[in-house]
Design a protein around this motif. Structure first.
Motif, PDB file in Angstrom:
ATOM      1  N   TYR A 173     -11.606  -5.899  -2.413  1.00 18.52           N
ATOM      2  CA  TYR A 173     -11.361  -5.418  -3.654  1.00 18.52           C
ATOM      3  C   TYR A 173     -11.932  -3.905  -3.704  1.00 18.52           C
ATOM      4  O   TYR A 173     -13.030  -3.697  -2.824  1.00 18.52           O
ATOM      5  CB  TYR A 173     -11.527  -6.128  -4.758  1.00 18.52           C
ATOM      6  N   ALA A 174     -11.548  -2.887  -4.630  1.00 12.13           N
ATOM      7  CA  ALA A 174     -11.922  -1.579  -4.477  1.00 12.13           C
ATOM      8  C   ALA A 174     -13.587  -1.480  -4.968  1.00 12.13           C
ATOM      9  O   ALA A 174     -13.968  -0.592  -4.628  1.00 12.13           O
ATOM     10  CB  ALA A 174     -11.094  -0.815  -5.509  1.00 12.13           C
ATOM     11  N   LEU A 201       0.833  -1.109   0.005  1.00 12.52           N
ATOM     12  CA  LEU A 201       0.213   0.001  -0.090  1.00 12.52           C
ATOM     13  C   LEU A 201       0.942   1.437   0.095  1.00 12.52           C
ATOM     14  O   LEU A 201       0.649   2.079  -0.556  1.00 12.52           O
ATOM     15  CB  LEU A 201      -0.802   0.073   1.139  1.00 12.52           C
ATOM     16  N   THR A 245      -7.457  -4.249  -2.304  1.00 11.72           N
ATOM     17  CA  THR A 245      -7.232  -3.067  -1.359  1.00 11.72           C
ATOM     18  C   THR A 245      -6.907  -3.556   0.167  1.00 11.72           C
ATOM     19  O   THR A 245      -6.631  -3.033   0.873  1.00 11.72           O
ATOM     20  CB  THR A 245      -8.455  -2.235  -1.417  1.00 11.72           C
TER      21      THR A 245
END
Length: 592
Positions: free
Chosen positions: A547-548, A175, A531
């Motif tokens: 996930y986004a 990240l 994510t």
């Protein structure tokens, strides 16, 4: 110089021990930071970049630096060793594996040059602006310890280091590194690499075809099975193979909605009369004059003692054909919609001491980037390469190898041909088809679920489709098929296959399930960013990925069911839709 961080309300935490003994230097303000020159003649700057502390160290060419990281006694190293690994500092298995120091190159075995030291409280995170000629080295000394090494050379004169204190999460280095790439304008998504055939890559299993897998009837078999998308590659030689992919095959594959195209390589040169692959044949203007030469002037022998290592600079300087561009053009003329280029993205670079085409490692990297990019920018091909990592992510659509973790464990296994297989028979090589049964230690090193992390996906899931190495098709590793099937769904990385008509008949239900379940879990559009990641059980065998687009996937790698999720199954939770549990099919019939 020593670097500490003081978390709010907590005691100071060491980030880096002193680089050297105390020295008297003149420190000069430089914007919002400082700069100075140490007694070794290295120029050092210190500043901030976003949430991070930024340190640059410039050294004389030919010099080097080795800087131990703080001594670790507990906690976990989060390292993008391929796809990603979580190495517990006090784990006897990993300590034994690193009894002798092992180094991960910043452009090779590290899929991106960042890592973290994770404790219950925080993740101390380190990142390199450029991994060229940098290594993260691990060794056992009362626990797993790390040090950073760098060689100062042409194109790597400056070591660019970032330090950040992150929340205590397994994806901390990924990240953070993605933030760095975005802020520096260095992240290239699929949209920025768009070519006409790219949508066919998404949600598609990947396969190499051998023998009668190169006949038109094989494509009929795929259609009858219900395969709607697949990436088909082939490494063929008209002099040794009975079955060959030709324009008619490529045209039919294209009509069926598949991506298809050849294996290509630019790294090896051999005499035309005895070359073991067409890609190693160059004209008299390039071979043998284009061979790399070492510092003593001796020709550098090619991979597996085959011919010579070709100089990318000699190829770049050569006028006309053969060239990467002429080869791409030939593949387009045949009807290829995709090409796999071996070696180029792997990140091993060379100095060339030939007086006719001298080259530094930095120049070699630039040449490889240029010849990969031309496939996308000029010829509009879907392009894959071997072990795509951060430095090559902008010039490739897919990668064979990056989804594999712990690549150092691969080479000893493959070297044992009595167990792994040989490159024979040519139309159905045992190396790719015959099942391999790993030992318990080999299985953990390569596939152990509790040690794995989707670090590469957390940075590049919307930029590169990553799969396992072509030698490690889903059915190659006996006893690991179900676990690998589940991990493919959890991480959103497609499965890899080696196929002919007989093998397709045997494993067809698995291939169809791999396509259908992947579509149910991830759809067929451009991949959404990965994510989040969590371990849901103390043994780390139940894992959750987010996930986004709001999807949550939970995989159970344990032997018993967990909250209704059976072993080696994946639960898919989509906002506003019923949940679905996806499991591998029944075991196929034995290989023969």
């Amino acid at each position: 110089m020593k670097i500490d961080v003081r978390p709010d309300g907590a005691a100071p935490l060491m980030v880096m021990p002193p680089l050297h003994a105390p020295e008297a230097v003149a420190v000069t303000p430089d914007g919002t930071g400082w700069r100075w020159t140490d007694a070794e003649g290295r120029n050092i700057t210190l500043s901030t970049e976003g949430e991070a502390l930024r340190l640059t160290i410039s050294g004389a060419r030919g010099s080097s630096l080795a800087w131990p990281l703080p001594t670790a006694t507990t906690g976990t190293w989060l390292i993008p060793d391929g796809e990603g690994m979580a190495y517990k500092v006090d784990d006897p298995f990993w300590r034994a594996a690193h009894k002798k120091e092992k180094c991960l190159g910043g452009t090779t075995l590290l899929s991106f040059p960042a890592w973290s030291y994770l404790t219950e409280a925080q993740a101390v995170t380190y990142a390199l602006g450029d991994g060229l000629l940098s290594d993260l080295c691990l060794h056992d000394q009362d626990g797993l310890q790390a040090r950073l090494k760098h060689d100062f050379a042409d194109g790597a004169e400056t070591l660019d280091l970032l330090f950040a204190l992150r929340p205590a999460e397994p994806l901390a280095p990924a990240l953070f590194y993605r933030q760095v790439l975005k802020s520096r304008g260095q992240l290239k998504s699929f949209a920025a690499k768009a070519v006409p055939g790219l949508p066919r890559l998404f949600g598609a299993p990947q396969a190499y075809v051998w023998g009668d897998g190169r006949d038109l009837a094989f494509l009929d078999d795929l259609k009858a099975l219900g395969v709607e998308r697949i990436v088909l590659g082939y490494d063929q030689d008209p002099r040794t193979h009975k079955h060959l992919v030709g324009p008619a095959y490529l045209a039919k594959a294209n009509a069926l909605g598949y991506l298809a195209g050849p294996y290509e390589a630019f790294d090896n040169g051999q005499p035309e009369a005895t070359a073991d692959t067409p890609s190693a044949i160059w004209n008299d203007g390039l071979y043998p004059s284009g061979c790399l030469r070492d510092a003593g002037g001796k020709v550098v022998v090619g991979f597996a003692n085959r011919g010579c290592e070709m100089s990318s600079e000699a190829i770049a300087r050569h006028p006309g054909s053969p060239s990467p561009a002429s080869r791409y053009a030939g593949h387009i003329a045949d009807g290829a919609s995709q090409v796999f280029v071996d070696v180029d993205a792997f990140g091993v670079f060379y100095d060339d001491h030939s007086p006719d085409h001298p080259m530094s490692m930095a120049r070699d990297r630039a040449n490889r980037l240029a010849r990969l990019a031309v496939a996308i920018d000029q010829f509009r091909l879907v392009l894959g390469s071997e072990n795509v990592t951060a430095w090559s992510s902008g010039v490739a659509h897919y990668s064979h190898g990056t989804a594999q973790a712990r690549a150092l464990a691969v080479w000893p296994i493959q070297a044992d041909q009595s167990r792994f297989g040989v490159y024979w028979p040519s139309d159905r090589p045992a190396f790719f088809f015959a099942p391999f049964k790993p030992t318990a230690d080999e299985a953990r090193a390569l596939f152990g679920a509790a040690d794995r992390l989707p670090l590469f996906e957390a940075v590049f899931h919307d930029s590169v489709v990553s799969a396992d190495r072509w030698e490690f098709g889903l059915m190659k590793v006996a006893g690991e098929e179900r676990r690998r099937f589940a991990r493919s769904l959890l991480y959103g990385t497609p499965t890899m296959w080696n196929l002919d008509r007989r093998e397709l008949a045997r494993v067809g239900p698995w291939l169809k399930a791999a396509q259908d379940d992947f579509r149910q879990a991830h759809g067929v559009g451009a991949p959404a960013l990965l994510t989040g990641f969590r371990w849901l059980t103390p043994d780390h065998l139940v894992q959750q990925v987010t996930y986004a687009d709001g999807r949550v996937l939970i995989a159970n790698f344990g032997d018993a069911a967990w909250q209704g999720v059976a072993s080696d199954c994946v639960r898919v939770i989509r906002p506003g839709r019923p949940r679905a549990d996806l499991c591998p099919p029944a075991d196929p019939s034995p290989f023969h």
